[in-house]
Design an enzyme around this catalytic site. Sequence first.
Site, PDB file in Angstrom:
ATOM      1  N   SER A   1       0.545 -22.924   0.481  1.00  0.00           N
ATOM      2  CA  SER A   1       0.796 -21.637   1.135  1.00  0.00           C
ATOM      3  C   SER A   1      -0.411 -20.714   0.997  1.00  0.00           C
ATOM      4  CB  SER A   1       2.022 -20.995   0.450  1.00  0.00           C
ATOM      5  OG  SER A   1       2.268 -19.711   0.949  1.00  0.00           O
TER       6      SER A   1
ATOM      7  N   LEU B   1      -3.485 -18.399   0.483  1.00  0.00           N
ATOM      8  CA  LEU B   1      -4.908 -18.552   0.173  1.00  0.00           C
ATOM      9  C   LEU B   1      -5.232 -19.991  -0.224  1.00  0.00           C
ATOM     10  CD1 LEU B   1      -5.477 -15.262  -1.915  1.00  0.00           C
ATOM     11  CD2 LEU B   1      -5.567 -15.593   0.574  1.00  0.00           C
TER      12      LEU B   1
ATOM     13  N   ASP C   1       5.074 -27.900 -11.426  1.00  0.00           N
ATOM     14  CA  ASP C   1       5.071 -26.536 -11.958  1.00  0.00           C
ATOM     15  C   ASP C   1       3.903 -26.453 -12.935  1.00  0.00           C
ATOM     16  OD1 ASP C   1       5.438 -24.203 -13.378  1.00  0.00           O
ATOM     17  OD2 ASP C   1       7.608 -24.434 -13.570  1.00  0.00           O
TER      18      ASP C   1
ATOM     19  N   SER D   1      -7.094 -10.822  -9.034  1.00  0.00           N
ATOM     20  CA  SER D   1      -6.605  -9.834  -8.065  1.00  0.00           C
ATOM     21  C   SER D   1      -7.296  -8.523  -8.384  1.00  0.00           C
ATOM     22  CB  SER D   1      -5.090  -9.648  -8.212  1.00  0.00           C
ATOM     23  OG  SER D   1      -4.679  -8.443  -7.570  1.00  0.00           O
TER      24      SER D   1
ATOM     25  N   TYR E   1       1.818  -8.229 -13.745  1.00  0.00           N
ATOM     26  CA  TYR E   1       0.891  -8.851 -12.793  1.00  0.00           C
ATOM     27  C   TYR E   1      -0.558  -8.521 -13.177  1.00  0.00           C
ATOM     28  CZ  TYR E   1      -1.027 -10.369  -8.296  1.00  0.00           C
ATOM     29  OH  TYR E   1      -1.753 -11.011  -7.309  1.00  0.00           O
TER      30      TYR E   1
ATOM     31  N   LYS F   1      -3.503 -11.097 -14.336  1.00  0.00           N
ATOM     32  CA  LYS F   1      -4.700 -11.263 -13.498  1.00  0.00           C
ATOM     33  C   LYS F   1      -5.966 -10.805 -14.209  1.00  0.00           C
ATOM     34  CE  LYS F   1      -2.896 -13.237  -9.939  1.00  0.00           C
ATOM     35  NZ  LYS F   1      -3.324 -14.591  -9.541  1.00  0.00           N
TER      36      LYS F   1
ATOM     37  N   PHE G   1      -4.273  -9.435   1.206  1.00  0.00           N
ATOM     38  CA  PHE G   1      -4.402 -10.545   2.162  1.00  0.00           C
ATOM     39  C   PHE G   1      -3.068 -10.857   2.834  1.00  0.00           C
ATOM     40  CE2 PHE G   1      -8.585 -12.638   2.153  1.00  0.00           C
ATOM     41  CZ  PHE G   1      -9.241 -11.754   1.322  1.00  0.00           C
TER      42      PHE G   1
ATOM     43  N   THR H   1      -0.629 -13.134   3.606  1.00  0.00           N
ATOM     44  CA  THR H   1      -0.086 -14.441   3.209  1.00  0.00           C
ATOM     45  C   THR H   1       1.423 -14.276   3.032  1.00  0.00           C
ATOM     46  OG1 THR H   1      -0.165 -14.026   0.834  1.00  0.00           O
ATOM     47  CG2 THR H   1      -2.179 -14.880   1.825  1.00  0.00           C
TER      48      THR H   1
HETATM   49  N1  NAD Z   1      -2.044 -12.172  -0.874  1.00  0.00           N
HETATM   50  C1  NAD Z   1      -2.680 -11.223  -1.527  1.00  0.00           C
HETATM   51  O1  NAD Z   1      -2.840 -10.102  -1.044  1.00  0.00           O
HETATM   52  C2  NAD Z   1      -3.249 -11.506  -2.901  1.00  0.00           C
HETATM   53  C3  NAD Z   1      -4.032 -10.499  -3.474  1.00  0.00           C
HETATM   54  C4  NAD Z   1      -4.582 -10.707  -4.745  1.00  0.00           C
HETATM   55  C5  NAD Z   1      -4.370 -11.894  -5.401  1.00  0.00           C
HETATM   56  N2  NAD Z   1      -3.594 -12.861  -4.819  1.00  0.00           N
HETATM   57  C6  NAD Z   1      -3.401 -14.084  -5.584  1.00  0.00           C
HETATM   58  O2  NAD Z   1      -3.784 -15.185  -4.799  1.00  0.00           O
HETATM   59  C7  NAD Z   1      -3.034 -16.344  -5.167  1.00  0.00           C
HETATM   60  C8  NAD Z   1      -2.438 -16.967  -3.924  1.00  0.00           C
HETATM   61  O3  NAD Z   1      -1.514 -16.028  -3.386  1.00  0.00           O
HETATM   62  P1  NAD Z   1      -0.971 -16.095  -1.894  1.00  0.00           P
HETATM   63  O4  NAD Z   1      -1.062 -14.723  -1.371  1.00  0.00           O
HETATM   64  O5  NAD Z   1      -1.618 -17.215  -1.183  1.00  0.00           O
HETATM   65  O6  NAD Z   1       0.569 -16.361  -2.214  1.00  0.00           O
HETATM   66  P2  NAD Z   1       1.594 -17.471  -1.662  1.00  0.00           P
HETATM   67  O7  NAD Z   1       2.908 -17.059  -2.204  1.00  0.00           O
HETATM   68  O8  NAD Z   1       1.415 -17.645  -0.209  1.00  0.00           O
HETATM   69  O9  NAD Z   1       1.098 -18.809  -2.397  1.00  0.00           O
HETATM   70  C9  NAD Z   1       1.251 -19.002  -3.768  1.00  0.00           C
HETATM   71  C10 NAD Z   1       1.668 -20.454  -3.976  1.00  0.00           C
HETATM   72  O10 NAD Z   1       1.745 -20.680  -5.388  1.00  0.00           O
HETATM   73  C11 NAD Z   1       2.848 -21.542  -5.619  1.00  0.00           C
HETATM   74  N3  NAD Z   1       3.325 -21.406  -6.998  1.00  0.00           N
HETATM   75  C12 NAD Z   1       3.926 -20.334  -7.566  1.00  0.00           C
HETATM   76  N4  NAD Z   1       4.249 -20.603  -8.826  1.00  0.00           N
HETATM   77  C13 NAD Z   1       3.870 -21.884  -9.077  1.00  0.00           C
HETATM   78  C14 NAD Z   1       3.950 -22.739 -10.206  1.00  0.00           C
HETATM   79  N5  NAD Z   1       4.512 -22.326 -11.347  1.00  0.00           N
HETATM   80  N6  NAD Z   1       3.442 -23.986 -10.091  1.00  0.00           N
HETATM   81  C15 NAD Z   1       2.879 -24.415  -8.938  1.00  0.00           C
HETATM   82  N7  NAD Z   1       2.789 -23.657  -7.838  1.00  0.00           N
HETATM   83  C16 NAD Z   1       3.267 -22.405  -7.898  1.00  0.00           C
HETATM   84  C17 NAD Z   1       3.906 -21.070  -4.629  1.00  0.00           C
HETATM   85  O11 NAD Z   1       4.904 -22.065  -4.419  1.00  0.00           O
HETATM   86  C18 NAD Z   1       3.062 -20.791  -3.399  1.00  0.00           C
HETATM   87  O12 NAD Z   1       2.986 -21.897  -2.527  1.00  0.00           O
HETATM   88  C19 NAD Z   1      -1.994 -15.859  -6.192  1.00  0.00           C
HETATM   89  O13 NAD Z   1      -2.446 -16.155  -7.483  1.00  0.00           O
HETATM   90  C20 NAD Z   1      -1.957 -14.367  -5.964  1.00  0.00           C
HETATM   91  O14 NAD Z   1      -1.562 -13.671  -7.110  1.00  0.00           O
HETATM   92  C21 NAD Z   1      -3.035 -12.695  -3.586  1.00  0.00           C
END
Ligand code: NAD
Length: 253
Positions: A15, A17, A57, A146, A159, A163, A192, A194
């Site tokens: 999913s 990023l 996990d 983040s 969070y 991070k 982002f 997502t």
């Molecule tokens: N989207 C944003 O704005 C944003 C901003 C800053 C940081 N981030 C960070 O970027 C990363 C990706 O986020 P995203 O926005 O793509 O989110 P997302 O929810 O689209 O993807 C995260 C993925 O991680 C998987 N996941 C969660 N817990 C898990 C576990 N215990 N074991 C294995 N897989 C697990 C989920 O199933 C999911 O597919 C995250 O670490 C998030 O904190 C995102």
Amino acid sequence: MDVQGKAAIVTGGASGLGEATARALAKAGAKVTVIDLKAEAALKVAGEIGGLGLACDITDGPATEAAIKTAREKHGPARILVNCAGVATGARVINRDGPAPLDGFARTVAINLVGTFNTMRLCAWDMSTLEPLADGERGFILNTSSIAAFEGQIGQCAYSSSKSGVAALTLPAARELAKFGVRVLCIAPGLFATPMMFGLPPEVQESLGSKTPFPQRLGRPEEFAALVMTMAGNVMLNGEVVRLDGGVRLEPK
Ligand SMILES: NC(=O)c1ccc[n+]([C@@H]2O[C@H](COP(=O)([O-])OP(=O)(O)OC[C@H]3O[C@@H](n4cnc5c(N)ncnc54)[C@H](O)[C@@H]3O)[C@@H](O)[C@H]2O)c1
């Protein structure tokens, strides 16, 4: 590192990023393993990019060891690890009913920080056993922090703590793994578009996007993936946390 033909592991690759990064790596010729909690989505992305999809996990030590072993048997030891698995959680320190539940805080730190360290320790070990490439490089590790690590909002204690831990381990890990030619880098994304963000109401998403000075929108997952590819390709980049945020600074709430 030229990623062509190299084995890569992307956590959270089902999913957002992570998915965009898995696709970019595969497009550049890497042999990609997608590791994610969501089995079906991991298999779907992996199927579309000709990679391997594994349900795991990342907070579970033995299960993660088994997943990395399966990936190693299929593609060889990974030279590239991109950690994107994570959760965005929110809870105030205290609310009307009393103090925040402790297990929520612990779970967020377990996934975002301990989970990142878990895959990093296992993949770094594998990387240390590989033959060096040009410049003596053996591996490349990218962790996802983040901007909330630096200016966390109200409700983001868990969070932000998780991070900032991810950001903080970049330098000591890069220093330690330097003797093996393994680089460690970190991206701190801003806002982002997502599935993590799509959980918020559309007007909140729009408002968040418009707070970014330039460009005035949410970031695209492909823009994150493009930075990962640049970092992988530039051996001089090491031990650094790079904000990818269009200049945004989070407000208190
Ligand atoms: N989207 C944003 O704005 C944003 C901003 C800053 C940081 N981030 C960070 O970027 C990363 C990706 O986020 P995203 O926005 O793509 O989110 P997302 O929810 O689209 O993807 C995260 C993925 O991680 C998987 N996941 C969660 N817990 C898990 C576990 N215990 N074991 C294995 N897989 C697990 C989920 O199933 C999911 O597919 C995250 O670490 C998030 O904190 C995102």
